[in-house]
Structures are given as structure tokens and as C-alpha cells.
Design a protein around this motif. Structure first.
Motif, PDB file in Angstrom:
ATOM      1  N   ASP A   6      54.715 -16.836 -14.085  1.00 50.42           N
ATOM      2  CA  ASP A   6      54.998 -17.160 -15.475  1.00 50.42           C
ATOM      3  C   ASP A   6      55.920 -16.094 -16.054  1.00 50.42           C
ATOM      4  OD1 ASP A   6      54.928 -18.525 -17.864  1.00 50.42           O
ATOM      5  OD2 ASP A   6      52.744 -18.462 -18.081  1.00 50.42           O
ATOM      6  N   GLY A   7      56.495 -16.409 -17.203  1.00 50.99           N
ATOM      7  CA  GLY A   7      57.348 -15.458 -17.886  1.00 50.99           C
ATOM      8  C   GLY A   7      58.571 -15.084 -17.065  1.00 50.99           C
ATOM      9  N   ALA A   8      58.958 -13.806 -17.137  1.00 54.14           N
ATOM     10  CA  ALA A   8      60.150 -13.339 -16.428  1.00 54.14           C
ATOM     11  C   ALA A   8      60.031 -13.535 -14.925  1.00 54.14           C
ATOM     12  CB  ALA A   8      60.389 -11.867 -16.755  1.00 54.14           C
ATOM     13  N   SER A   9      58.818 -13.427 -14.372  1.00 53.11           N
ATOM     14  CA  SER A   9      58.641 -13.604 -12.929  1.00 53.11           C
ATOM     15  C   SER A   9      59.001 -15.022 -12.502  1.00 53.11           C
ATOM     16  CB  SER A   9      57.196 -13.277 -12.534  1.00 53.11           C
ATOM     17  OG  SER A   9      56.916 -11.904 -12.750  1.00 53.11           O
ATOM     18  N   ALA A  10      58.639 -16.002 -13.320  1.00 55.53           N
ATOM     19  CA  ALA A  10      59.001 -17.386 -13.003  1.00 55.53           C
ATOM     20  C   ALA A  10      60.507 -17.591 -13.103  1.00 55.53           C
ATOM     21  CB  ALA A  10      58.263 -18.345 -13.940  1.00 55.53           C
ATOM     22  N   LEU A  11      61.143 -16.948 -14.075  1.00 57.03           N
ATOM     23  CA  LEU A  11      62.601 -17.058 -14.201  1.00 57.03           C
ATOM     24  C   LEU A  11      63.304 -16.437 -12.998  1.00 57.03           C
ATOM     25  CD1 LEU A  11      63.153 -16.189 -17.979  1.00 57.03           C
ATOM     26  CD2 LEU A  11      63.239 -18.450 -16.908  1.00 57.03           C
ATOM     27  N   ILE A  12      62.802 -15.291 -12.545  1.00 60.19           N
ATOM     28  CA  ILE A  12      63.401 -14.641 -11.375  1.00 60.19           C
ATOM     29  C   ILE A  12      63.232 -15.523 -10.140  1.00 60.19           C
ATOM     30  CG2 ILE A  12      63.169 -12.661  -9.820  1.00 60.19           C
ATOM     31  CD1 ILE A  12      62.428 -11.005 -12.351  1.00 60.19           C
ATOM     32  N   ALA A  13      62.055 -16.129  -9.993  1.00 58.24           N
ATOM     33  CA  ALA A  13      61.835 -17.041  -8.868  1.00 58.24           C
ATOM     34  C   ALA A  13      62.744 -18.258  -8.956  1.00 58.24           C
ATOM     35  CB  ALA A  13      60.371 -17.478  -8.822  1.00 58.24           C
ATOM     36  N   GLU A  14      63.116 -18.644 -10.177  1.00 59.77           N
ATOM     37  CA  GLU A  14      64.008 -19.790 -10.387  1.00 59.77           C
ATOM     38  C   GLU A  14      65.460 -19.430 -10.073  1.00 59.77           C
ATOM     39  OE1 GLU A  14      64.470 -23.792 -11.164  1.00 59.77           O
ATOM     40  OE2 GLU A  14      62.576 -22.682 -11.250  1.00 59.77           O
ATOM     41  N   GLY A  15      65.756 -18.125 -10.047  1.00 63.06           N
ATOM     42  CA  GLY A  15      67.115 -17.712  -9.720  1.00 63.06           C
ATOM     43  C   GLY A  15      67.759 -16.768 -10.715  1.00 63.06           C
ATOM     44  N   LEU A  16      67.014 -16.316 -11.726  1.00 58.64           N
ATOM     45  CA  LEU A  16      67.572 -15.394 -12.714  1.00 58.64           C
ATOM     46  C   LEU A  16      68.043 -14.108 -12.034  1.00 58.64           C
ATOM     47  CD1 LEU A  16      67.871 -14.945 -15.882  1.00 58.64           C
ATOM     48  CD2 LEU A  16      65.809 -13.553 -15.672  1.00 58.64           C
ATOM     49  N   THR A  17      69.242 -13.673 -12.360  1.00 55.85           N
ATOM     50  CA  THR A  17      69.783 -12.435 -11.815  1.00 55.85           C
ATOM     51  C   THR A  17      70.094 -11.465 -12.947  1.00 55.85           C
ATOM     52  OG1 THR A  17      72.067 -13.291 -11.882  1.00 55.85           O
ATOM     53  CG2 THR A  17      70.804 -13.612  -9.837  1.00 55.85           C
ATOM     54  N   GLY A  18      70.223 -10.187 -12.608  1.00 54.53           N
ATOM     55  CA  GLY A  18      70.562  -9.188 -13.607  1.00 54.53           C
ATOM     56  C   GLY A  18      69.383  -8.695 -14.413  1.00 54.53           C
ATOM     57  N   PHE A  19      68.165  -9.034 -13.988  1.00 53.54           N
ATOM     58  CA  PHE A  19      66.972  -8.587 -14.705  1.00 53.54           C
ATOM     59  C   PHE A  19      65.882  -8.296 -13.684  1.00 53.54           C
ATOM     60  CE2 PHE A  19      62.970  -9.013 -16.972  1.00 53.54           C
ATOM     61  CZ  PHE A  19      63.229  -8.332 -18.151  1.00 53.54           C
ATOM     62  N   THR A  20      65.227  -7.173 -13.820  1.00 52.14           N
ATOM     63  CA  THR A  20      64.129  -6.825 -12.925  1.00 52.14           C
ATOM     64  C   THR A  20      62.873  -6.540 -13.731  1.00 52.14           C
ATOM     65  OG1 THR A  20      64.785  -4.475 -12.956  1.00 52.14           O
ATOM     66  CG2 THR A  20      65.664  -5.860 -11.169  1.00 52.14           C
ATOM     67  N   TRP A  21      61.736  -6.694 -13.084  1.00 55.72           N
ATOM     68  CA  TRP A  21      60.438  -6.485 -13.712  1.00 55.72           C
ATOM     69  C   TRP A  21      59.610  -5.609 -12.794  1.00 55.72           C
ATOM     70  CZ3 TRP A  21      59.872  -7.409 -18.595  1.00 55.72           C
ATOM     71  CH2 TRP A  21      58.606  -7.487 -19.185  1.00 55.72           C
TER      72      TRP A  21
END
Length: 327
Positions: free
Chosen positions: A88-103
Motif C-alpha cells: 500500500d501507499g508508496a510501496s504499491a506505487l513503486i511495485a507498479e513502476g514508480l521511479t525516482g522515489f525510495t522508501w
């Protein structure tokens, strides 16, 4: 059954099947899944002791001893959270392919009644926003991008990071501003609710009318003279408009919506900017995102530009530029 009495070939087939399942999950598998494949705890301990497998979390093992891939870490987080967990949240976005952001940790949402616990690199959150209906049907279990973007913004460390996350999700085409806005309607009580509604309007580029009022309010608060809006200029390619202009002092502010970061607008925006600069005006850019999260910093630059060009500050935005009272 005593493992020593089980035929070696049968044990090997079960371990191979478990390995195949793990391969679908980034090289990790849960103890529950291993039991479903007929692999006992004793056999798991034997694989770990032989350094063929290794523990990842309390309920998850990797069927190798090397570092986890990103998808392996995501699957490990979901499996540790239990059968109802999802990214969920940023982790779900990263799994979806979001780049340029780390958590710094993988976040999973679980029901309020869950007993799953967080671990190093894993944040298990029991939340009332948990909703299995928003889970993407394929790949690692994760919230839909629009829902994930809203949750990421609500859980962000700052207002600036909150707006950045939903902006990045739209810019990278993981979802649309319309879908984020629809998901945001389900948020009824949160300190960032108004900020996020305004940010979504910015993303929709439907804020020209309200941004004018907001800009005027910021000017009035800081004692700046009233600027002109939508000033007409003529360039080599025809007529264009300046968003905000103090013509007497040659200071122009261009208010940039999200569309100004898209490649199709870069050339024309640069040409217009240069035309105005060649006319001896100073041009400052104010992203609508900046108006939301860093207004003081941007208006400090505007004040400096006006002061450097001889503008007497301290009058309200309702005063006319020539010093006469506005009618």
C-alpha cells in the motif's frame, strides 16, 4: 510422518515444487505455502542449515542465499503480513513502476484484527483504510495506483512529499488525476484533505480561476502591489499571455501547472520566456506545486525582484500599481 521414512525422491519433488512457487514470487515463499506443498518445518530447517535457503522474516524464507531482488522484497513483505496483506501507499506505487522515489521500508496494509508484526525493512500497518477490493488482480498483491497514491500522500512525512507523490504518479502515467480525485472522495477526515484536493485540481489544470484568487491573497498578505493578470504580448509566433506582471517594474511571474513539465511544451515555453527576458523584464516561474508547499520561498524571490527594480513594498494587493486607490 518421520522425514527419515519418507522416500528421498518424494521429498526432492516437493522441494522442487516449492522452489517453482518461490520463483513466481521473486525467490521467496512463506512457511504456510511450504506446508501446502508438503514441505515440513524439519525439512525447512535442513535447507537453511545446509545454506541452500535462508530466513527472510519470521514466516518467510528465500530459496537462495543471495540478496533479494526488489520484487522478492515486496513478496516477502506481503507473505509476512499474512494471506490478507497487500502493498500500500508508496510501496504499491513503486511495485507498479514508480521511479525516482525510495522508501526505507516496504509497507503493507492488513485488517485491524491481524496479528502480523513489522520487522526490519517491513512496516505492517493495521489500518481502517484496509479494503481488499482495491487490490490489483495480478502480480504482487498491491493497492490500485490511484488508491495507493492517495494513501501515500496521507502517510507522507511532509506536505511537500505528499503532493510530490501524487504528482509523480500522474506524471509517470501510473494513474490519472481523475482517478486519484475519485479515490480522494472517500477521505472524509484528514489534515491533508484540502491540500490534496487542491493538488488534484492543479493536476487537472482546472485551477486558472482559483489560482488567480490564491495568488492575489498571497500578494495581499505580503503587502505587494496589485499585479496585472493575463497581459497580452506579441512575439514572433503570434500573441501570448503573461500570467502575472508588474509592468511598471518589469517583473513577470509565470504560474506553471503540471503540463509545463511535459516535453511537448518545453520549446514554446522557453521561447516565450526568452522573448520576455529580451524585453528587459525578469521572469520568475512559480509551479502550482510550489504555491501549495513552498509559497514563502517563492514569494521571497518575487519580493526581491520587485525591490531590486525599485518597487516600494508594503502596499496591499488592492492598491493600484501607480499608487492610486483601486476603484
Amino acid at each position: 510422518m518421520d522425514d527419515s521414512l519418507e522416500p528421498r525422491a518424494l521429498r526432492a519433488r516437493r522441494i522442487d515444487r516449492a522452489g517453482a512457487k518461490a520463483a513466481e514470487q521473486g525467490g521467496v515463499i512463506s512457511l504456510m505455502q511450504l506446508r501446502d506443498h508438503g514441505v515440513t518445518r524439519h525439512q525447512v530447517r535442513a535447507q537453511v542449515s545446509a545454506r541452500r535457503w535462508r530466513r527472510v522474516h519470521s514466516q518467510v524464507v528465500a530459496v537462495h542465499t543471495g540478496p533479494l531482488s526488489d520484487i522478492g522484497a515486496q513478496w516477502a513483505a506481503v507473505l509476512e503480513g499474512g494471506p490478507q496483506a497487500y502493498l500500500d501507499g508508496a510501496s504499491a506505487l513503486i511495485a507498479e513502476g514508480l521511479t525516482g522515489f525510495t522508501w526505507d521500508a516496504v509497507r503493507v496494509s492488513v485488517p485491524m484484527a491481524s496479528r502480523a508484526r513489522s520487522a526490519p525493512g517491513l512496516l505492517v500497518v493495521r489500518t481502517r483504510r484496509y479494503d481488499p477490493r482495491v487490490v490489483v488482480p495480478s502480480g504482487v498483491p498491491r493497492a490500485r495506483p490511484d488508491v495507493a497514491a492517495v494513501h501515500a500522500a496521507l502517510w507522507a512525512k511532509s506536505d511537500k512529499q505528499a503532493v510530490l507523490l501524487i504528482t509523480m504518479a500522474v506524471q509517470q502515467r501510473l494513474t490519472t488525476a481523475e482517478r486519484i480525485g475519485q479515490s480522494l472522495l472517500s477521505v472524509h477526515r484528514d489534515k491533508r484533505r484540502r491540500l490534496l484536493h487542491a493538488a488534484v485540481l492543479d493536476l487537472l489544470d482546472g485551477v486558472r480561476s482559483i489560482s488567480e484568487a490564491e495568488f492575489a491573497a498571497e500578494c495581499r498578505k505580503r503587502g505587494l502591489p496589485k499585479p496585472s493578470r493575463q497581459v497580452v504580448r506579441r512575439g514572433k509566433d503570434g500573441t501570448y499571455y503573461l500570467d502575472v506582471c508588474w509592468e511598471e517594474w518589469g517583473v513577470v511571474v509565470e504560474i506553471d501547472g503540471i503540463q509545463h513539465s511535459w516535453a511537448t511544451n518545453v520549446v514554446q515555453d522557453a521561447l516565450r520566456h526568452n522573448d520576455v527576458t529580451l524585453d528587459n523584464s525578469v521572469v520568475l516561474r512559480l509551479p502550482l506545486l510550489g504555491l501549495r508547499v513552498a509559497a514563502d520561498d517563492f514569494f521571497a524571490q518575487i519580493e526581491r525582484a520587485l525591490r531590486d527594480r525599485g518597487c516600494p513594498l508594503g502596499r496591499t494587493c488592492d492598491d493600484a500599481a501607480d499608487g492610486t486607490a483601486a476603484s
